[in-house]
Design a protein around this motif. Structure first.
Motif, PDB file in Angstrom:
ATOM      1  N   GLY A   1      10.955  -0.090  -6.512  1.00  0.00           N
ATOM      2  CA  GLY A   1      11.021   0.442  -5.161  1.00  0.00           C
ATOM      3  C   GLY A   1      12.403   0.357  -4.562  1.00  0.00           C
ATOM      4  N   ASP A   2      12.619   1.115  -3.487  1.00  0.00           N
ATOM      5  CA  ASP A   2      13.882   1.125  -2.750  1.00  0.00           C
ATOM      6  C   ASP A   2      13.571   0.662  -1.335  1.00  0.00           C
ATOM      7  OD1 ASP A   2      16.330   1.566  -1.597  1.00  0.00           O
ATOM      8  OD2 ASP A   2      16.588   3.596  -2.391  1.00  0.00           O
ATOM      9  N   ILE A   3      13.988  -0.549  -1.010  1.00  0.00           N
ATOM     10  CA  ILE A   3      13.558  -1.174   0.235  1.00  0.00           C
ATOM     11  C   ILE A   3      14.712  -1.920   0.886  1.00  0.00           C
ATOM     12  CG2 ILE A   3      12.693  -3.140  -1.114  1.00  0.00           C
ATOM     13  CD1 ILE A   3      10.612  -3.642   1.058  1.00  0.00           C
ATOM     14  N   GLU A   4      14.759  -1.868   2.222  1.00  0.00           N
ATOM     15  CA  GLU A   4      15.756  -2.602   2.983  1.00  0.00           C
ATOM     16  C   GLU A   4      15.039  -3.424   4.053  1.00  0.00           C
ATOM     17  OE1 GLU A   4      18.411   0.234   4.644  1.00  0.00           O
ATOM     18  OE2 GLU A   4      19.191   0.916   2.705  1.00  0.00           O
ATOM     19  N   VAL A   5      15.552  -4.619   4.322  1.00  0.00           N
ATOM     20  CA  VAL A   5      14.976  -5.449   5.373  1.00  0.00           C
ATOM     21  C   VAL A   5      16.085  -6.000   6.261  1.00  0.00           C
ATOM     22  CG1 VAL A   5      12.990  -6.117   3.960  1.00  0.00           C
ATOM     23  CG2 VAL A   5      15.022  -7.585   3.991  1.00  0.00           C
TER      24      VAL A   5
ATOM     25  N   SER B   1       0.838  -1.206   0.000  1.00  0.00           N
ATOM     26  CA  SER B   1       0.000   0.000   0.000  1.00  0.00           C
ATOM     27  C   SER B   1       0.868   1.249   0.000  1.00  0.00           C
ATOM     28  CB  SER B   1      -0.922   0.033   1.225  1.00  0.00           C
ATOM     29  OG  SER B   1      -1.881  -0.994   1.192  1.00  0.00           O
ATOM     30  N   CYS B   2       1.855   1.274   0.887  1.00  0.00           N
ATOM     31  CA  CYS B   2       2.738   2.447   0.978  1.00  0.00           C
ATOM     32  C   CYS B   2       3.541   2.618  -0.314  1.00  0.00           C
ATOM     33  CB  CYS B   2       3.672   2.310   2.172  1.00  0.00           C
ATOM     34  SG  CYS B   2       2.833   2.455   3.769  1.00  0.00           S
ATOM     35  N   PHE B   3       4.004   1.520  -0.885  1.00  0.00           N
ATOM     36  CA  PHE B   3       4.727   1.600  -2.154  1.00  0.00           C
ATOM     37  C   PHE B   3       3.838   2.191  -3.242  1.00  0.00           C
ATOM     38  CE2 PHE B   3       5.592  -0.476  -6.280  1.00  0.00           C
ATOM     39  CZ  PHE B   3       6.829   0.097  -6.546  1.00  0.00           C
TER      40      PHE B   3
ATOM     41  N   ILE C   1       4.662   6.574  -0.552  1.00  0.00           N
ATOM     42  CA  ILE C   1       5.157   7.072   0.737  1.00  0.00           C
ATOM     43  C   ILE C   1       6.104   6.035   1.364  1.00  0.00           C
ATOM     44  CG2 ILE C   1       3.072   8.421   1.100  1.00  0.00           C
ATOM     45  CD1 ILE C   1       2.167   6.359   3.157  1.00  0.00           C
ATOM     46  N   ALA C   2       6.898   6.483   2.313  1.00  0.00           N
ATOM     47  CA  ALA C   2       7.836   5.608   3.000  1.00  0.00           C
ATOM     48  C   ALA C   2       7.126   4.869   4.128  1.00  0.00           C
ATOM     49  CB  ALA C   2       8.999   6.421   3.560  1.00  0.00           C
ATOM     50  N   CYS C   3       7.696   3.752   4.536  1.00  0.00           N
ATOM     51  CA  CYS C   3       7.187   3.084   5.734  1.00  0.00           C
ATOM     52  C   CYS C   3       8.328   2.391   6.468  1.00  0.00           C
ATOM     53  CB  CYS C   3       6.061   2.100   5.425  1.00  0.00           C
ATOM     54  SG  CYS C   3       6.531   0.584   4.589  1.00  0.00           S
ATOM     55  N   ASP C   4       8.205   2.378   7.793  1.00  0.00           N
ATOM     56  CA  ASP C   4       9.134   1.674   8.674  1.00  0.00           C
ATOM     57  C   ASP C   4       8.312   0.707   9.515  1.00  0.00           C
ATOM     58  OD1 ASP C   4      11.729   2.858   8.114  1.00  0.00           O
ATOM     59  OD2 ASP C   4      10.921   4.705   8.977  1.00  0.00           O
TER      60      ASP C   4
ATOM     61  N   LEU D   1      11.399  -3.740   8.266  1.00  0.00           N
ATOM     62  CA  LEU D   1      11.307  -3.395   6.847  1.00  0.00           C
ATOM     63  C   LEU D   1      11.329  -1.880   6.726  1.00  0.00           C
ATOM     64  CD1 LEU D   1       8.883  -4.864   4.197  1.00  0.00           C
ATOM     65  CD2 LEU D   1       8.972  -2.399   4.565  1.00  0.00           C
ATOM     66  N   HIS D   2      12.144  -1.373   5.824  1.00  0.00           N
ATOM     67  CA  HIS D   2      12.268   0.077   5.619  1.00  0.00           C
ATOM     68  C   HIS D   2      12.091   0.367   4.127  1.00  0.00           C
ATOM     69  CE1 HIS D   2      13.904   0.179   9.703  1.00  0.00           C
ATOM     70  NE2 HIS D   2      14.649  -0.849   9.337  1.00  0.00           N
ATOM     71  N   LEU D   3      10.968   0.995   3.789  1.00  0.00           N
ATOM     72  CA  LEU D   3      10.661   1.346   2.403  1.00  0.00           C
ATOM     73  C   LEU D   3      10.834   2.850   2.230  1.00  0.00           C
ATOM     74  CD1 LEU D   3       9.365   0.564  -0.414  1.00  0.00           C
ATOM     75  CD2 LEU D   3       7.164   1.204   0.630  1.00  0.00           C
TER      76      LEU D   3
END
Length: 417
Positions: free
Chosen positions: A342-346, A306-308, A312-315, A351-353
């Motif tokens: 997308g640019d995402i780290e886990v 949803s955030c993607f 918007i970003a999400c943590d 999870l950090h988007l």
């Protein structure tokens, strides 16, 4: 089945009936097998529910529950107390990679006779049903709530009941409370205070109880996502989706969706067990959505997508149990969101988007990794671009009618192969 989906409509309205909660269904099916006289209405039509029902009715020595993780945990406890019966409990290749040692150790400490058929700590299991001689067990509190619920469900059948002591921070509390409330509905005396769960012994006679299963809140999450994503249709008409049957005072932890999605512009209206979702097009979206999902990890995929889609970003934190689901859901999310631009780290539990600044890539094929929630979480992006869902039939695990229900909302679907 590779399925291409897209919805080019500028409006989103409809009414959808969603079958019973998989979580409630599996708990009640086990209780029904233990205590005669329980009738269940609005059972889940999911693969997991069907497999659970079939396993409980089977007199075969080998029980294969395929990908059904809840069934594996609950049935391990159930067959452990079936005195005189030997059961080989097995599942899919992925199921044999999912740990169960904590539950087996707990049951063994109560007197259960369980051996591993292959790798220590993992299914398949050889269970020799017996009478459990002890009534107290201790286990770590940050483990899957299914281990704890499995013990709770059989607790009332033990001669002296069961006392479960939890060590450390307790996660997935709503699922423990769900099990507790279902026991209460059967007039079983049980309590959950502090770090201790106490289940009193109950007679195994006729109960003459009828319980209606509430519809699945995890399945509702995909409609919350659809409504939220309509924010990006600037020329859209009013958006309103009604889903049923839902209660405002739900037992399900995922009911927190109603609160979470107010931040994404979705309002929830309850009336006569129907839940109507409406878009608040004037709601200002947050730059970053920050959530601890320790108590509702199953909705993490939906929220991340949803955030993607909204850009918007999400943590998200509290996601440690996602590593041992149908797939490693965190790594799966990272791979598929990256594929879409997308640019995402886990990490192993977060999870950090980052905010999306480029358009969503079209006609990407989303791998589902044998995970029903991957397929359904990414489907709403079809509002923006054509998207292909690999192994689309995997939704049958929890929501077999998902693709048909999307059609009623205007989603065009084409089976590629």
């Amino acid at each position: 089945m590779l399925l291409n989906i897209q919805n080019t409509h500028t409006h989103l309205t409809g009414a959808i009936k969603i079958t019973g909660s998989k979580s409630e269904t599996n708990r009640l099916l086990l209780l029904q097998a233990l205590f005669k006289g329980i009738a269940i209405e609005n059972l889940s039509n999911s693969d997991d529910g069907m497999l659970m029902q079939k396993a409980l009715l089977s007199d075969a020595e080998t029980i294969d529950i395929h990908h059904a993780g809840t069934a594996m945990r609950f049935l391990t406890a159930y067959f452990a107390i079936q005195k005189g019966r030997k059961t080989i409990l097995t599942g899919s290749k992925r199921m044999q990679e999912r740990p169960i040692g904590i539950l087996v150790d707990a049951l063994r400490s109560l007197g259960a006779q369980i051996e591993y058929q292959k790798e220590e700590g993992y299914p398949p299991l050889c269970i020799q049903g017996t009478s459990l001689t002890k009534n107290e067990v201790t286990l770590k509190a940050n483990v899957s709530s299914q281990y704890i619920s499995a013990l709770m469900l059989i607790g009332a059948t033990l001669p002296e009941g069961l006392i479960i002591t939890l060590e450390g921070k307790i996660t997935s509390v709503p699922y423990i409370n769900m099990t507790l409330q279902l026991l209460h509905q059967l007039d079983i005396i049980a309590s959950f205070e502090g770090q201790s769960i106490k289940i009193q012994p109950a007679a195994l006679g006729e109960l003459s109880k009828t319980i209606t299963v509430e519809s699945d809140w995890s399945s509702a999450s995909y409609y919350y996502s659809l409504v939220a994503l309509m924010h990006k249709h600037k020329d859209s008409h009013p958006t309103e989706i009604t889903i049923s049957s839902y209660k405002k005072d739900s037992l399900q932890g995922d009911a927190v969706l109603a609160k979470i999605y107010t931040e994404l512009g979705v309002t929830s209206h309850f009336e006569n067990h129907a839940l109507t979702l409406r878009l608040d097009a004037h709601k200002e979206l947050p730059e970053t959505l920050t959530l601890d999902l320790s108590n509702s990890p199953d909705i993490a995929q939906t929220i991340a997508v949803s955030c993607f889609g909204l850009g918007i970003a999400c943590d998200l934190s509290g996601l440690h149990t996602l590593k041992i689901k149908e797939t490693d859901r965190l790594e799966a999310l990272k791979a598929e969101i990256t594929k879409l631009g997308g640019d995402i780290e886990v990490t192993d539990k977060t999870l950090h988007l980052k905010t999306r600044i480029t358009p969503i890539k079209e006609n990407c094929t989303i791998a589902t990794y044998h995970d029903h929630r991957m397929a359904m979480a990414f489907a709403p992006l079809g509002l923006f671009v054509p998207i292909c869902i690999e192994d689309a039939g995997v939704v049958s695990k929890s929501y077999p009618d998902f693709w048909e229900d999307l059609k009623t909302l205007g989603f065009k679907q084409e089976i590629i192969h």
